[in-house]
Design a protein around this motif. Structure first.
Motif, PDB file in Angstrom:
ATOM      1  N   SER A   1     -20.466   8.978   6.315  1.00  0.00           N
ATOM      2  CA  SER A   1     -21.083  10.181   5.733  1.00  0.00           C
ATOM      3  C   SER A   1     -20.447  11.481   6.207  1.00  0.00           C
ATOM      4  CB  SER A   1     -22.585  10.195   6.037  1.00  0.00           C
ATOM      5  OG  SER A   1     -22.809  10.261   7.447  1.00  0.00           O
ATOM      6  N   ASP A   2     -19.953  11.513   7.445  1.00  0.00           N
ATOM      7  CA  ASP A   2     -19.387  12.774   7.940  1.00  0.00           C
ATOM      8  C   ASP A   2     -17.863  12.758   7.993  1.00  0.00           C
ATOM      9  OD1 ASP A   2     -19.061  11.027  10.061  1.00  0.00           O
ATOM     10  OD2 ASP A   2     -19.650  12.485  11.601  1.00  0.00           O
ATOM     11  N   TRP A   3     -17.224  11.753   7.396  1.00  0.00           N
ATOM     12  CA  TRP A   3     -15.771  11.749   7.320  1.00  0.00           C
ATOM     13  C   TRP A   3     -15.326  12.849   6.363  1.00  0.00           C
ATOM     14  CZ3 TRP A   3     -13.910   5.943   6.802  1.00  0.00           C
ATOM     15  CH2 TRP A   3     -14.410   5.208   7.892  1.00  0.00           C
ATOM     16  N   THR A   4     -14.318  13.577   6.746  1.00  0.00           N
ATOM     17  CA  THR A   4     -13.834  14.659   5.900  1.00  0.00           C
ATOM     18  C   THR A   4     -12.782  14.145   4.921  1.00  0.00           C
ATOM     19  OG1 THR A   4     -12.008  15.258   7.371  1.00  0.00           O
ATOM     20  CG2 THR A   4     -14.183  16.260   7.815  1.00  0.00           C
ATOM     21  N   ALA A   5     -12.522  14.922   3.896  1.00  0.00           N
ATOM     22  CA  ALA A   5     -11.477  14.563   2.933  1.00  0.00           C
ATOM     23  C   ALA A   5     -10.129  14.431   3.631  1.00  0.00           C
ATOM     24  CB  ALA A   5     -11.405  15.613   1.822  1.00  0.00           C
ATOM     25  N   ALA A   6      -9.876  15.303   4.602  1.00  0.00           N
ATOM     26  CA  ALA A   6      -8.606  15.238   5.333  1.00  0.00           C
ATOM     27  C   ALA A   6      -8.513  13.948   6.141  1.00  0.00           C
ATOM     28  CB  ALA A   6      -8.474  16.449   6.250  1.00  0.00           C
ATOM     29  N   GLU A   7      -9.614  13.533   6.749  1.00  0.00           N
ATOM     30  CA  GLU A   7      -9.606  12.283   7.521  1.00  0.00           C
ATOM     31  C   GLU A   7      -9.397  11.079   6.609  1.00  0.00           C
ATOM     32  OE1 GLU A   7     -12.359  12.974  11.442  1.00  0.00           O
ATOM     33  OE2 GLU A   7     -13.391  12.834   9.505  1.00  0.00           O
ATOM     34  N   ARG A   8     -10.076  11.061   5.472  1.00  0.00           N
ATOM     35  CA  ARG A   8      -9.905   9.936   4.547  1.00  0.00           C
ATOM     36  C   ARG A   8      -8.468   9.862   4.054  1.00  0.00           C
ATOM     37  NH1 ARG A   8     -14.985  11.993   2.699  1.00  0.00           N
ATOM     38  NH2 ARG A   8     -13.939  13.057   0.978  1.00  0.00           N
ATOM     39  N   GLU A   9      -7.881  10.999   3.748  1.00  0.00           N
ATOM     40  CA  GLU A   9      -6.507  11.013   3.263  1.00  0.00           C
ATOM     41  C   GLU A   9      -5.531  10.616   4.371  1.00  0.00           C
ATOM     42  OE1 GLU A   9      -3.446  11.265   0.531  1.00  0.00           O
ATOM     43  OE2 GLU A   9      -5.628  11.231   0.223  1.00  0.00           O
ATOM     44  N   ALA A  10      -5.787  11.053   5.587  1.00  0.00           N
ATOM     45  CA  ALA A  10      -4.913  10.679   6.695  1.00  0.00           C
ATOM     46  C   ALA A  10      -4.941   9.174   6.930  1.00  0.00           C
ATOM     47  CB  ALA A  10      -5.326  11.424   7.962  1.00  0.00           C
TER      48      ALA A  10
ATOM     49  N   SER B   1       0.822  -1.203   0.000  1.00  0.00           N
ATOM     50  CA  SER B   1       0.000   0.000   0.000  1.00  0.00           C
ATOM     51  C   SER B   1       0.861   1.261   0.000  1.00  0.00           C
ATOM     52  CB  SER B   1      -0.938  -0.018   1.210  1.00  0.00           C
ATOM     53  OG  SER B   1      -1.882   1.013   1.133  1.00  0.00           O
ATOM     54  N   GLN B   2       1.963   1.237   0.719  1.00  0.00           N
ATOM     55  CA  GLN B   2       2.884   2.372   0.710  1.00  0.00           C
ATOM     56  C   GLN B   2       3.470   2.582  -0.677  1.00  0.00           C
ATOM     57  OE1 GLN B   2       3.376   4.610   2.971  1.00  0.00           O
ATOM     58  NE2 GLN B   2       5.022   5.728   1.942  1.00  0.00           N
ATOM     59  N   ILE B   3       3.767   1.515  -1.367  1.00  0.00           N
ATOM     60  CA  ILE B   3       4.293   1.615  -2.731  1.00  0.00           C
ATOM     61  C   ILE B   3       3.370   2.464  -3.601  1.00  0.00           C
ATOM     62  CG2 ILE B   3       4.547   0.262  -4.864  1.00  0.00           C
ATOM     63  CD1 ILE B   3       5.895  -1.918  -3.137  1.00  0.00           C
ATOM     64  N   TRP B   4       2.070   2.245  -3.455  1.00  0.00           N
ATOM     65  CA  TRP B   4       1.126   2.988  -4.295  1.00  0.00           C
ATOM     66  C   TRP B   4       1.133   4.485  -3.989  1.00  0.00           C
ATOM     67  CZ3 TRP B   4      -0.752   1.758  -8.721  1.00  0.00           C
ATOM     68  CH2 TRP B   4      -0.932   0.415  -9.063  1.00  0.00           C
ATOM     69  N   LEU B   5       1.489   4.853  -2.763  1.00  0.00           N
ATOM     70  CA  LEU B   5       1.579   6.275  -2.432  1.00  0.00           C
ATOM     71  C   LEU B   5       2.752   6.953  -3.134  1.00  0.00           C
ATOM     72  CD1 LEU B   5       0.816   6.228   1.402  1.00  0.00           C
ATOM     73  CD2 LEU B   5      -0.614   7.220  -0.398  1.00  0.00           C
ATOM     74  N   GLU B   6       3.692   6.149  -3.614  1.00  0.00           N
ATOM     75  CA  GLU B   6       4.890   6.698  -4.241  1.00  0.00           C
ATOM     76  C   GLU B   6       5.058   6.189  -5.666  1.00  0.00           C
ATOM     77  OE1 GLU B   6       8.340   6.693  -1.552  1.00  0.00           O
ATOM     78  OE2 GLU B   6       6.982   6.041   0.035  1.00  0.00           O
ATOM     79  N   THR B   7       3.936   5.954  -6.337  1.00  0.00           N
ATOM     80  CA  THR B   7       3.969   5.425  -7.705  1.00  0.00           C
ATOM     81  C   THR B   7       3.720   6.512  -8.742  1.00  0.00           C
ATOM     82  OG1 THR B   7       3.411   3.149  -7.085  1.00  0.00           O
ATOM     83  CG2 THR B   7       2.814   3.838  -9.305  1.00  0.00           C
ATOM     84  N   ASP B   8       2.545   7.122  -8.724  1.00  0.00           N
ATOM     85  CA  ASP B   8       2.194   8.125  -9.731  1.00  0.00           C
ATOM     86  C   ASP B   8       0.952   8.857  -9.241  1.00  0.00           C
ATOM     87  OD1 ASP B   8       1.418   9.636 -11.893  1.00  0.00           O
ATOM     88  OD2 ASP B   8       1.532   8.017 -13.366  1.00  0.00           O
ATOM     89  N   ALA B   9       1.151  10.018  -8.658  1.00  0.00           N
ATOM     90  CA  ALA B   9       0.040  10.736  -8.027  1.00  0.00           C
ATOM     91  C   ALA B   9      -1.063  11.096  -9.009  1.00  0.00           C
ATOM     92  CB  ALA B   9       0.564  12.006  -7.350  1.00  0.00           C
ATOM     93  N   ALA B  10      -0.754  11.179 -10.291  1.00  0.00           N
ATOM     94  CA  ALA B  10      -1.766  11.569 -11.284  1.00  0.00           C
ATOM     95  C   ALA B  10      -2.817  10.491 -11.488  1.00  0.00           C
ATOM     96  CB  ALA B  10      -1.097  11.887 -12.624  1.00  0.00           C
ATOM     97  N   ARG B  11      -2.512   9.236 -11.150  1.00  0.00           N
ATOM     98  CA  ARG B  11      -3.450   8.151 -11.470  1.00  0.00           C
ATOM     99  C   ARG B  11      -3.772   7.266 -10.266  1.00  0.00           C
ATOM    100  NH1 ARG B  11      -2.048   6.239 -16.230  1.00  0.00           N
ATOM    101  NH2 ARG B  11      -0.395   7.760 -16.560  1.00  0.00           N
ATOM    102  N   THR B  12      -3.409   7.694  -9.061  1.00  0.00           N
ATOM    103  CA  THR B  12      -3.675   6.898  -7.871  1.00  0.00           C
ATOM    104  C   THR B  12      -4.434   7.732  -6.848  1.00  0.00           C
ATOM    105  OG1 THR B  12      -1.562   7.548  -6.875  1.00  0.00           O
ATOM    106  CG2 THR B  12      -1.545   5.562  -8.228  1.00  0.00           C
ATOM    107  N   GLY B  13      -4.785   7.117  -5.711  1.00  0.00           N
ATOM    108  CA  GLY B  13      -5.299   7.896  -4.602  1.00  0.00           C
ATOM    109  C   GLY B  13      -6.766   7.696  -4.283  1.00  0.00           C
ATOM    110  N   MET B  14      -7.277   8.597  -3.446  1.00  0.00           N
ATOM    111  CA  MET B  14      -8.604   8.483  -2.828  1.00  0.00           C
ATOM    112  C   MET B  14      -9.695   9.286  -3.537  1.00  0.00           C
ATOM    113  SD  MET B  14      -8.498   6.406  -0.191  1.00  0.00           S
ATOM    114  CE  MET B  14      -9.795   6.893   0.953  1.00  0.00           C
ATOM    115  N   LEU B  15      -9.370   9.979  -4.601  1.00  0.00           N
ATOM    116  CA  LEU B  15     -10.348  10.673  -5.456  1.00  0.00           C
ATOM    117  C   LEU B  15     -11.340  11.523  -4.649  1.00  0.00           C
ATOM    118  CD1 LEU B  15     -11.229   7.847  -8.028  1.00  0.00           C
ATOM    119  CD2 LEU B  15      -9.272   9.396  -7.981  1.00  0.00           C
ATOM    120  N   PRO B  16     -10.890  12.598  -4.024  1.00  0.00           N
ATOM    121  CA  PRO B  16     -11.800  13.407  -3.202  1.00  0.00           C
ATOM    122  C   PRO B  16     -12.989  13.956  -3.973  1.00  0.00           C
ATOM    123  CG  PRO B  16      -9.641  14.483  -3.483  1.00  0.00           C
ATOM    124  CD  PRO B  16      -9.490  13.084  -3.962  1.00  0.00           C
TER     125      PRO B  16
END
Length: 454
Positions: free
Chosen positions: A357-366, A228-243
């Motif tokens: 429902s009330d989770w914030t984008a910052a919480e999801r990213e954290a 999972s850590q690998i994916w954080l350092e792969t390619d930010a343009a095509r990965t992530g949590m899609l806020p």
């Protein structure tokens, strides 16, 4: 001409949306697809497996093709996978030889289990003859990227150098990581939005439950899910949590807008992969690709492009859950059971939607950023991810029970057993491997190959 040229041309924005929206189907036709990747290795001496040779991965494919009657498909003259012409699904090779089963869509987890067991039986029967074994971990624990033989696939020859330009661990993702993935259906746009939001928000919780990659380069990595850590350092343009998925107005068109901004990798013409890495699909729509001046895309080109996006949940004509490390046979099935219980039962889905429902984008990213290191112990509000995981597994259990799919006297809740064990012990699979490494194994990491063989 190849399928890309024969496919309908894209003539309007609605064509981009239709490629995804066409996946909508009534509940009676919802199915569960299970995909998993296994590392391949040799014993005596211990090492990775090349493609070539009388006992290489080419030979493994040939042996399974002969045993099953499945049909090879090729990249130039090299077989790179097998297709079952009687059902959707097949076998394919990942960049470092990871041996992937893309399971056929199944009605129940019982059916997925039967399919998986049949596949593993095929792999073992042919693998034994070739001294090829299979490993159920999220990251291969010993070998560097350079030590792993590359498979002869044109798309990977394009992706490998590009990864070095856009991240630090992209080649580790390609050559030494392995995942298990569950694919699920939606009925329409509103159902897609609801399921997309729930599954994206909960993906880090699932990453924690399935954490199974604590080693890299022959030692503990400092992470419980290094995959999972690998994916954080792969390619930010095509990965992530899609806020943007959680913003008002999210729909198929908004996902298409996101996808248009993700740089391309390749275009296929006449069976050849044309390197367009870093180019824009928007430019392609206008016939302005430097490598293909005047050529405009077809719907198949768009489908290919959508398959090169790697967010935590990927939208195609179904939803792909991408957050879990590869594990043993029971964990492969547990992932599909968990998501089917959550997303295919109205009460479970409603409760899960209320939970996040009330989770914030910052919480999801954290959560996404902390879970690879601390998994279930990751702090969240007044508790931990373990607290969330218990709620999520219980919601899935209720959903599976209400589905009422019984075989051999058991409903589908039986497949959640590995997750119950993790929660009862308070230790992920990764932490249990670390206990053995620091204890009974005395630091001898080679012992994990037998212990984690699948």
């Amino acid at each position: 001409m190849s399928g890309e040229e024969n496919a309908p041309p894209i003539e309007s924005r609605s064509d981009l949306v239709y490629v995804m929206a066409a996946g909508g189907k009534p509940r009676s036709e919802w199915r569960i697809g299970t995909e998993h990747e296994k590392h391949v290795y040799r014993r005596g001496p211990l090492g990775p497996v090349p493609y070539e040779g009388p006992d290489g991965i080419h030979a493994l494919l040939s042996g399974i093709a002969h045993r099953t009657g499945w049909h090879p498909f090729y990249d130039h003259d090299n077989p790179i996978g097998l297709r079952n012409h009687h059902a959707v699904g097949g076998i394919s090779l990942e960049p470092g030889g990871q041996f992937e089963l893309s399971g056929s869509p199944q009605r129940t987890i019982h059916e997925a289990a039967a399919e998986l067991d049949s596949h593993l039986e095929d792999c073992h029967a042919i693998g034994r003859q070739l001294n090829i074994h299979f490993l159920g971990l999220g990251v291969t624990p010993l070998w560097s990227v350079d030590a792993i033989p590359a498979m002869p696939k044109s798309r990977y020859a394009i992706m490998t150098p590009y990864m070095g330009k856009v991240g630090t661990l992209g080649t580790s993702m390609m050559y030494r990581s392995a995942t298990v993935q569950a694919n699920l259906d939606f009925s329409d746009e509103a159902d897609m939005v609801r399921k997309m939001r729930v599954s994206l928000a909960l993906q880090p919780v699932v990453t924690a439950l399935f954490a199974n990659s604590p080693f890299v380069d022959g030692a503990p990595s400092g992470y419980l899910s290094f995959r999972s850590q690998i994916w954080l350092e792969t390619d930010a343009a095509r990965t992530g949590m899609l806020p943007f998925v959680f913003e008002d107005g999210f729909d198929f068109d908004r996902y298409a807008e996101y996808a248009l901004d993700v740089p391309m990798y390749f275009v296929i013409r006449k069976g050849e992969y044309i390197n367009v890495a870093g180019e824009s699909f928007r430019a392609f729509l206008e016939g302005r690709l430097p490598q293909l001046p005047g050529v405009r895309p077809t719907t198949k080109d768009w489908e290919n492009h959508l398959s090169t996006l790697f967010p935590e949940v990927r939208l195609k004509q179904f939803l792909e859950m991408r957050g879990a490390d590869m594990g043993d046979r029971d964990h492969v099935l547990a992932l599909s059971a968990l998501w089917a219980g959550l997303l295919y039962d109205a009460d479970a889905l409603a409760a899960a939607a209320d939970l996040v429902s009330d989770w914030t984008a910052a919480e999801r990213e954290a959560l996404r950023r902390e879970v690879p290191r601390t998994a279930l112990a990751t702090a969240f509000r007044d508790g931990t991810v373990a607290d969330l995981a218990r709620l999520v597994v219980d919601l899935a259990r209720g959903g599976l029970a209400r589905r009422g799919q019984v075989r051999g006297g058991h409903d589908e809740t039986v497949y959640l057993a590995p997750l119950d064990t993790t929660l009862e012990l308070g230790k992920t699979p990764a932490e249990r491997w670390l206990d053995l490494y620091h204890g009974a194994w005395g630091g001898d990491l080679t012992r994990i190959f037998e212990a984690a063989e699948i």
